[in-house]
Write an enzyme that holds these catalytic residues in place. Structure first.
Site, PDB file in Angstrom:
ATOM      1  CG  ASP A  25      -2.050   0.992   1.112  1.00  0.00           C
ATOM      2  OD1 ASP A  25      -2.427   1.354  -0.023  1.00  0.00           O
ATOM      3  OD2 ASP A  25      -2.561   1.420   2.165  1.00  0.00           O
ATOM      4  CG  HIS A  42      -0.658   2.044  -9.257  1.00  0.00           C
ATOM      5  ND1 HIS A  42      -0.806   1.741  -7.919  1.00  0.00           N
ATOM      6  CD2 HIS A  42      -1.773   2.745  -9.604  1.00  0.00           C
ATOM      7  CE1 HIS A  42      -1.962   2.242  -7.489  1.00  0.00           C
ATOM      8  NE2 HIS A  42      -2.563   2.854  -8.491  1.00  0.00           N
ATOM      9  CG  LEU A 136       9.425 -17.133  -3.476  1.00  0.00           C
ATOM     10  CD1 LEU A 136       9.364 -17.179  -1.955  1.00  0.00           C
ATOM     11  CD2 LEU A 136       9.801 -15.726  -3.931  1.00  0.00           C
TER      12      LEU A 136
END
Ligand code: IPE
Ligand code: IPE
Ligand code: MG
Length: 255
Positions: A25, A42, A136
């Site tokens: 955020d 973004h 991962l």
């Protein structure tokens, strides 16, 4: 669930979280501070996604779940939503090779029916191309909501009951979990939210039951390896009790 307690202390060295979940955020505020449009934030956030993902892979974290777009984010101005969709599209096209090089498996969790056909195809392709990687596991939550996840699991269980394949008595927490979006992965050990807000915003509601919560004031595009290191240090100092007493936990960790 007492099984969580046993599993955690028997299989995971408690100092490094096996699964980290992050609410990324603060992109809009990062851009606004620089007098740029929110969408510039973004774009800048993609650099942090790369840095944090690769740091997790190097450290030996097994799973990383990133909240990229919530079911509520569809209500943002249409222009911002379309830039975000464009960014998803380009990232899926550009980043898959890099994921492959780093041994990272990609999964997208959320209500994909909301995305364009083109994005849905790219998502499926990226998942297929990285499916054999096991260094991962990277889960991107997009058009995801914790309530959506729980409702979907309930619906699928109801369908099995209606079809006569499952008896209502056989529904327990474990079976419910097996119908949620992150069924194959351990529950998150550490939750991080950047950007200073202290709320869950409909992220993994079911899965965060016993997760350690950590909040960082860094805005997501500024959140890099050093910020992750601070979160991990903080996490390593915590004592996870899963409802038990300190004495019980100390007995198990000493044994
Ligand atoms: C998070 O950053 C990214 C998404 C929700 C897509 P924000 O866009 O929420 O940034 P702030 O919170 O407005 O600064
Ligand atoms: C949560 O951030 C969703 C993502 C980061 C994808 P928001 O910025 O949408 O959350 P609220 O609205 O501040 O709770
Ligand atoms: Mg926000």
């Amino acid at each position: 669930m007492s099984a969580d307690f046993e599993k955690y202390f028997q299989t995971v060295p408690p100092v490094l979280p096996a699964h980290i979940a992050i609410i990324m955020d603060g992109n809009g505020r990062w851009a606004q501070k620089r007098a740029m449009p929110r969408t510039a934030g973004h774009k800048a956030g993609i650099g942090s996604v790369r840095a944090v993902t690769e740091a997790c892979a190097r450290l030996g974290v097994q799973s990383l779940t990133l909240f990229a777009f919530s079911t509520e984010n569809w209500q943002r101005p249409q222009k911002e939503v379309s830039v975000l969709m464009e960014l998803f599209l380009r990232s899926l096209q550009k980043e898959v090779a890099r994921l492959e090089r780093n041994g990272i498996r990609l999964r997208i969790i959320g209500d994909r029916t909301q995305f364009s056909e083109r994005l849905q195809v790219l998502m499926a392709e990226a998942e297929a191309k990285t499916a054999a990687n096991d260094r991962l596991s990277l889960n991107i939550a997009a058009s995801y909501g914790g309530r959506w996840d729980i409702v979907e699991a309930a619906r699928r269980l109801a369908e099995e009951v209606a079809a006569g394949k499952l008896s209502p008595e056989a529904i327990d927490a474990e079976r419910f979990h097996a119908h949620t979006a992150l069924a194959e992965l351990p529950e998150p050990d550490l939750f991080i939210r950047t950007g200073g807000e202290k709320r869950i915003s409909n992220f993994l509601l079911w899965q965060l039951a016993y997760t350690e919560l950590y909040f960082s004031d860094a805005l997501w595009p500024d959140f890099r390896e050093q910020d992750l290191a601070l979160a991990l240090e903080d996490y390593a100092r915590r004592q996870r009790r899963f409802g038990r007493t300190s004495e019980q936990v100390e007995q198990v960790t000493r044994a």
